[in-house]
Design an enzyme around this catalytic site. Structure first.
Site, mmCIF file in Angstrom:
data_model
loop_
_atom_site.group_PDB
_atom_site.id
_atom_site.type_symbol
_atom_site.label_atom_id
_atom_site.label_comp_id
_atom_site.label_asym_id
_atom_site.label_seq_id
_atom_site.Cartn_x
_atom_site.Cartn_y
_atom_site.Cartn_z
ATOM 1 N N PRO A 11 31.001 30.134 33.426
ATOM 2 C CA PRO A 11 31.246 29.602 34.767
ATOM 3 C C PRO A 11 31.762 30.611 35.788
ATOM 4 O O PRO A 11 32.560 31.481 35.460
ATOM 5 C CB PRO A 11 32.293 28.500 34.537
ATOM 6 N N ASN A 12 31.281 30.437 36.993
ATOM 7 C CA ASN A 12 31.681 31.190 38.194
ATOM 8 C C ASN A 12 31.099 32.599 38.270
ATOM 9 O O ASN A 12 31.239 33.268 39.287
ATOM 10 C CB ASN A 12 33.216 31.247 38.327
ATOM 11 N N ARG A 19 32.975 36.841 44.702
ATOM 12 C CA ARG A 19 34.129 36.274 43.997
ATOM 13 C C ARG A 19 35.169 37.368 43.724
ATOM 14 O O ARG A 19 34.920 38.279 42.925
ATOM 15 C CB ARG A 19 33.661 35.699 42.654
ATOM 16 N N TYR A 24 36.570 41.643 40.270
ATOM 17 C CA TYR A 24 35.286 41.608 39.559
ATOM 18 C C TYR A 24 34.231 42.569 40.119
ATOM 19 O O TYR A 24 33.136 42.659 39.563
ATOM 20 C CB TYR A 24 34.750 40.165 39.564
ATOM 21 N N ASN A 75 29.629 36.750 28.065
ATOM 22 C CA ASN A 75 30.832 36.678 28.894
ATOM 23 C C ASN A 75 31.149 35.191 29.049
ATOM 24 O O ASN A 75 30.550 34.512 29.881
ATOM 25 C CB ASN A 75 30.633 37.341 30.258
ATOM 26 N N ALA A 78 35.948 31.701 31.944
ATOM 27 C CA ALA A 78 37.180 30.960 31.643
ATOM 28 C C ALA A 78 37.116 30.221 30.300
ATOM 29 O O ALA A 78 38.161 29.959 29.687
ATOM 30 C CB ALA A 78 37.489 29.979 32.774
ATOM 31 N N GLU A 99 31.478 40.066 22.758
ATOM 32 C CA GLU A 99 32.163 39.401 23.872
ATOM 33 C C GLU A 99 32.429 40.464 24.938
ATOM 34 O O GLU A 99 32.928 41.543 24.619
ATOM 35 C CB GLU A 99 33.485 38.820 23.355
ATOM 36 N N HIS A 101 33.887 41.289 29.075
ATOM 37 C CA HIS A 101 34.575 40.876 30.299
ATOM 38 C C HIS A 101 34.502 42.020 31.295
ATOM 39 O O HIS A 101 34.639 43.187 30.919
ATOM 40 C CB HIS A 101 36.038 40.531 30.020
ATOM 41 N N ARG A 108 46.105 40.791 32.732
ATOM 42 C CA ARG A 108 46.177 39.819 33.833
ATOM 43 C C ARG A 108 47.145 38.679 33.483
ATOM 44 O O ARG A 108 48.071 38.882 32.716
ATOM 45 C CB ARG A 108 44.750 39.325 34.147
HETATM 46 C C1 DQA Z 1 36.203 37.176 32.921
HETATM 47 C C2 DQA Z 1 37.707 37.027 32.698
HETATM 48 C C3 DQA Z 1 38.106 35.565 32.571
HETATM 49 O O1 DQA Z 1 39.510 35.452 32.403
HETATM 50 C C4 DQA Z 1 37.724 34.810 33.839
HETATM 51 O O2 DQA Z 1 38.007 33.435 33.680
HETATM 52 C C5 DQA Z 1 36.308 35.032 34.259
HETATM 53 C C6 DQA Z 1 35.729 36.360 34.125
HETATM 54 C C7 DQA Z 1 35.790 38.636 33.185
HETATM 55 O O3 DQA Z 1 34.601 38.932 33.071
HETATM 56 O O4 DQA Z 1 36.636 39.472 33.517
HETATM 57 O O5 DQA Z 1 35.666 34.140 34.788
HETATM 58 O O6 DQA Z 1 35.526 36.728 31.757
#
Ligand code: DQA
Length: 145
Positions: A11-12, A19, A24, A75, A78, A99, A101, A108
């Protein structure tokens, strides 16, 4: 025919570029997808890049990866921090799972420090922006090649 790596995004992440760019980066999701395809090609792989804001859809893609024995770069966004359902789907995978990020969640907010996914991943790459994906795809090529 080159072998496929699924690059799945939670998501997002469709909002990348606008964003919280200070966290990011300014690369858009479309640019990230192109970069993954190019990196995969350079490593003799074919990247199938997908993004969803829907947990059920992500779980369906993980089932597909399990059924087809496909390696996955994920990825979970959240979902990383609380989705036991995504973790359980990851646990069914038969090929490597990396995985990734963009940011370094360990540096963080407290709630980001725990990943429920890491325990069922082959490895985790975090904190290198879009290069996290590049490194993950390279690594998939090495492990599966
Ligand atoms: C994320 C880190 C997560 O904590 C966050 O909720 C994201 C992006 C990252 O790529 O840094 O949506 O996965």
């Amino acid at each position: 025919m080159s072998s496929v790596v699924l690059v799945l995004n939670g998501p997002n992440l469709n909002r990348l570029g606008t964003r919280e760019p200070e966290i990011y980066g300014s690369t858009t999701f479309a640019q990230l997808a192109d970069l993954c395809v190019a990196q995969a090609e350079a490593n003799g792989l074919e990247a199938d890049v997908r993004q969803t804001n829907d947990e059920a859809e992500l779980i369906g893609w993980l089932h597909e990866a399990a059924d087809k024995n496909l390696p996955v770069v994920l990825n979970p966004a959240a979902f990383t921090h609380y989705s036991y359902a995504v973790r359980d789907a990851c646990a069914m995978l038969t090929a490597p799972l990396i995985e990734v990020h963009l940011s370094n969640p360990a540096a963080r907010e407290e709630f980001r420090h725990n990943s429920v996914i890491s325990g069922v991943a082959t490895g985790t790459i975090a904190g290198f922006g879009v290069d996290s994906y590049r490194m993950a795809i390279e690594q998939i090529a090495r492990i599966t090649g």
